[in-house]
Design a protein around this motif. Structure first.
Motif, PDB file in Angstrom:
ATOM      1  N   MET A   1       4.674  -5.042   5.580  1.00 24.85           N
ATOM      2  CA  MET A   1       4.667  -4.254   4.368  1.00 24.85           C
ATOM      3  C   MET A   1       4.672  -2.767   4.729  1.00 24.85           C
ATOM      4  N   ALA A   2       5.602  -2.048   4.172  1.00 20.85           N
ATOM      5  CA  ALA A   2       5.735  -0.619   4.470  1.00 20.85           C
ATOM      6  C   ALA A   2       4.623   0.170   3.792  1.00 20.85           C
ATOM      7  N   LYS A   3       4.165   1.169   4.482  1.00 22.75           N
ATOM      8  CA  LYS A   3       3.167   2.074   3.925  1.00 22.75           C
ATOM      9  C   LYS A   3       3.907   3.264   3.333  1.00 22.75           C
ATOM     10  N   THR A   4       3.752   3.478   2.035  1.00 21.46           N
ATOM     11  CA  THR A   4       4.531   4.519   1.368  1.00 21.46           C
ATOM     12  C   THR A   4       3.683   5.485   0.548  1.00 21.46           C
ATOM     13  N   ARG A   5       2.354   5.431   0.713  1.00 22.85           N
ATOM     14  CA  ARG A   5       1.473   6.316  -0.039  1.00 22.85           C
ATOM     15  C   ARG A   5       0.365   6.842   0.867  1.00 22.85           C
ATOM     16  N   LEU A   6      -0.070   8.062   0.549  1.00 21.52           N
ATOM     17  CA  LEU A   6      -1.174   8.666   1.288  1.00 21.52           C
ATOM     18  C   LEU A   6      -1.861   9.644   0.349  1.00 21.52           C
ATOM     19  N   THR A   7      -3.175   9.637   0.346  1.00 20.39           N
ATOM     20  CA  THR A   7      -3.940  10.606  -0.429  1.00 20.39           C
ATOM     21  C   THR A   7      -4.501  11.632   0.541  1.00 20.39           C
ATOM     22  N   CYS A   8      -4.072  12.854   0.385  1.00 21.86           N
ATOM     23  CA  CYS A   8      -4.557  13.945   1.227  1.00 21.86           C
ATOM     24  C   CYS A   8      -6.018  14.219   0.856  1.00 21.86           C
TER      25      CYS A   8
ATOM     26  N   THR B   1      10.270   5.226   1.653  1.00 23.77           N
ATOM     27  CA  THR B   1      10.180   4.550   2.953  1.00 23.77           C
ATOM     28  C   THR B   1       9.087   5.233   3.760  1.00 23.77           C
ATOM     29  N   GLU B   2       8.705   4.624   4.861  1.00 23.50           N
ATOM     30  CA  GLU B   2       7.715   5.257   5.736  1.00 23.50           C
ATOM     31  C   GLU B   2       8.251   6.576   6.277  1.00 23.50           C
ATOM     32  N   ASP B   3       9.533   6.622   6.619  1.00 28.50           N
ATOM     33  CA  ASP B   3      10.123   7.868   7.125  1.00 28.50           C
ATOM     34  C   ASP B   3      10.033   8.971   6.079  1.00 28.50           C
TER      35      ASP B   3
ATOM     36  N   MET C   1      -3.225   6.528   8.260  1.00 24.72           N
ATOM     37  CA  MET C   1      -3.972   6.927   7.063  1.00 24.72           C
ATOM     38  C   MET C   1      -3.317   6.451   5.770  1.00 24.72           C
ATOM     39  N   ALA C   2      -2.064   6.042   5.849  1.00 24.72           N
ATOM     40  CA  ALA C   2      -1.298   5.649   4.667  1.00 24.72           C
ATOM     41  C   ALA C   2      -1.651   4.240   4.216  1.00 24.72           C
ATOM     42  N   TYR C   3      -1.220   3.939   3.008  1.00 20.71           N
ATOM     43  CA  TYR C   3      -1.386   2.594   2.461  1.00 20.71           C
ATOM     44  C   TYR C   3      -0.179   2.205   1.667  1.00 20.71           C
TER      45      TYR C   3
END
Length: 49
Positions: free
Chosen positions: A1-8, A18-20, A47-49
Protein backbone atom coordinates in the motif's frame (compact mmCIF):
# COMPACT_ATOMS: atom_id res chain seq x y z
CA UNK A 1 0.00 0.00 0.00
CA UNK A 2 1.44 3.34 -1.06
CA UNK A 3 1.91 6.05 1.51
CA UNK A 4 0.45 9.26 0.13
CA UNK A 5 -0.21 11.45 3.18
CA UNK A 6 1.87 13.15 5.84
CA UNK A 7 0.97 15.59 8.60
CA UNK A 8 3.74 18.08 9.23
CA UNK A 9 4.35 18.96 12.90
CA UNK A 10 3.21 22.50 11.98
CA UNK A 11 -0.23 21.03 11.27
CA UNK A 12 -0.19 21.20 7.47
CA UNK A 13 -1.67 18.15 5.74
CA UNK A 14 0.47 17.11 2.78
CA UNK A 15 -0.64 14.69 0.08
CA UNK A 16 0.40 13.20 -3.21
CA UNK A 17 -1.16 10.87 -5.76
CA UNK A 18 1.98 8.70 -5.51
CA UNK A 19 4.81 8.33 -3.02
CA UNK A 20 7.08 10.24 -5.42
CA UNK A 21 4.61 13.13 -5.57
CA UNK A 22 4.24 13.13 -1.78
CA UNK A 23 8.03 13.33 -1.34
CA UNK A 24 8.15 16.19 -3.85
CA UNK A 25 5.33 18.06 -2.06
CA UNK A 26 6.92 17.55 1.37
CA UNK A 27 10.29 18.80 0.13
CA UNK A 28 8.61 21.87 -1.38
CA UNK A 29 6.76 22.53 1.89
CA UNK A 30 9.98 22.17 3.90
CA UNK A 31 11.91 24.50 1.60
CA UNK A 32 9.20 27.18 1.74
CA UNK A 33 8.18 26.90 5.41
CA UNK A 34 10.98 25.21 7.31
CA UNK A 35 14.36 26.15 5.77
CA UNK A 36 17.17 23.95 7.03
CA UNK A 37 14.94 20.94 7.68
CA UNK A 38 15.83 18.40 5.04
CA UNK A 39 14.71 14.78 5.07
CA UNK A 40 15.54 11.88 2.79
CA UNK A 41 12.89 10.06 0.77
CA UNK A 42 13.07 7.15 3.23
CA UNK A 43 12.63 9.45 6.23
CA UNK A 44 9.61 11.14 4.64
CA UNK A 45 7.98 7.83 3.78
CA UNK A 46 8.68 6.52 7.29
CA UNK A 47 6.57 9.41 8.68
CA UNK A 48 3.89 9.10 5.98
CA UNK A 49 0.71 7.08 6.05
Amino acid sequence: MAKTRLTCPCGEQLRGETEDELVENVNKHLKENHPGHDYSRDEILFMAY
